[in-house]
Design a protein around this motif. Sequence first.
Motif, PDB file in Angstrom:
ATOM      1  N   HIS A 182       0.703  -1.199   0.115  1.00  0.00           N
ATOM      2  CA  HIS A 182      -0.042  -0.040   0.156  1.00  0.00           C
ATOM      3  C   HIS A 182       0.931   1.279   0.117  1.00  0.00           C
ATOM      4  O   HIS A 182       0.454   2.401  -0.596  1.00  0.00           O
ATOM      5  N   ASP A 209      -6.318   7.069   0.141  1.00  0.00           N
ATOM      6  CA  ASP A 209      -6.687   5.958  -0.600  1.00  0.00           C
ATOM      7  C   ASP A 209      -7.162   5.727  -1.932  1.00  0.00           C
ATOM      8  O   ASP A 209      -8.351   6.461  -1.839  1.00  0.00           O
ATOM      9  N   HIS A 232       1.016   4.892  -2.311  1.00  0.00           N
ATOM     10  CA  HIS A 232       1.205   6.352  -1.850  1.00  0.00           C
ATOM     11  C   HIS A 232       2.353   6.653  -2.584  1.00  0.00           C
ATOM     12  O   HIS A 232       2.505   7.841  -3.097  1.00  0.00           O
ATOM     13  N   SER A 279       0.612   9.348   5.990  1.00  0.00           N
ATOM     14  CA  SER A 279      -0.815   8.984   5.840  1.00  0.00           C
ATOM     15  C   SER A 279      -1.449   8.614   7.570  1.00  0.00           C
ATOM     16  O   SER A 279      -0.874   8.973   8.226  1.00  0.00           O
TER      17      SER A 279
HETATM   18 ZN    ZN Z   1      -3.078   4.939   2.509  1.00  0.00          ZN
END
Ligand code: ZN
Length: 334
Positions: A111, A303, A115, A136
Amino acid sequence: MIVLGVESSCDETGLALYDTGRGLLSHALHSQVAMHEEYGGVVPELASRDHIRRAIPLLQQTLEGAHIAAADIDAIAFTQGPGLAGALLVGSSIACSLGLALDKPVLGIHHLEGHLLSPLLASDPPEFPFVALLVSGGHTQLMRVDGVGQYELLGETLDDAAGEAFDKSAKLLGLGYPGGPAISRLAEFGDPAAYKLPRPMLHSKDLNFSFSGLKTAVLTVVKNAGAANVCEQDKANIARGFVDAIVDVLVAKCVAALKQTSLKRLVIAGGVGANSQLRAALNAAAARKRFRVYYPELEFCTDNGAMIAFAGAMRLSINPGAAKREYAFNVRPR
Ligand code: ZN
Ligand code: KG4
């Protein structure tokens, strides 16, 4: 090559199609913020169930937006972790089921790599190498990025993430979830001289962060101001004190990371990268210190599926064998 991206690590269901030749073809997103709001935070079980409900309609929407058929997809990238286990399992099972049905290979994406690479989706993307600040809800890291897959961790938070500090401080002020945008809006009306909150590790000689003390400072100030009875102006003043403190630390560490690496390009990624006060302070520092700062498009700060499709396409461009016809649901929540 057309890559489908599936993001479901937390409270956003994101689907997207990225074409290595033509760029981002289409993307669709459903945010569960309204659903979790009444609980003051993400309820994992509700998140998983909602991902299940939304994924296929969003996939159809994405395919229609790109004017392609599912059979035109060459590979499927999904967020493998970190994130909520149940939520990740939904995305992974959607990706693996589609892969099996369409006979297409799948690949799991980190993930944070999604980003990290999201600013490259912008119209004027940075060249490698650059320093990246990843801010984040779950992470705060400074990285040196020399290329896709070439990441060196320069520093990170020793406790709370920046987004977590935003969310927890907002909660202490009685603001809704997610707290980041709410506390940022309120801070606009605050007096910067009213509360001088601590800037943890501002002068530490390394590139690490610590935000739990700042959150505790907010708690103390709220208590001293009369807890539940804090007036609106005082709330705004506290919000301002908090935002100024966290922004000061983030900017100072970015400048220090650029100095340490002798790089002149700074990339900001992750949900807190949407913060207007952080952007204003970084832009001012960039003009003063003569470096350039790059941001993802606002919609790709938080996201989304586009960053996962893109990261998948980048991974495949350096290693075409990275996607496999292996359909075991394999997630890594931590
Ligand atoms: Zn995220
Ligand atoms: O990257 P993201 O969508 O999810 C994670 O991977 O964690 O980041 C979400 C975080 C939340 O903590 C949210 O409060 C924060 O980003 N955030 C903001 C803003 N927009 C989102 N924080 C400060 N100012 C904002 N405008």
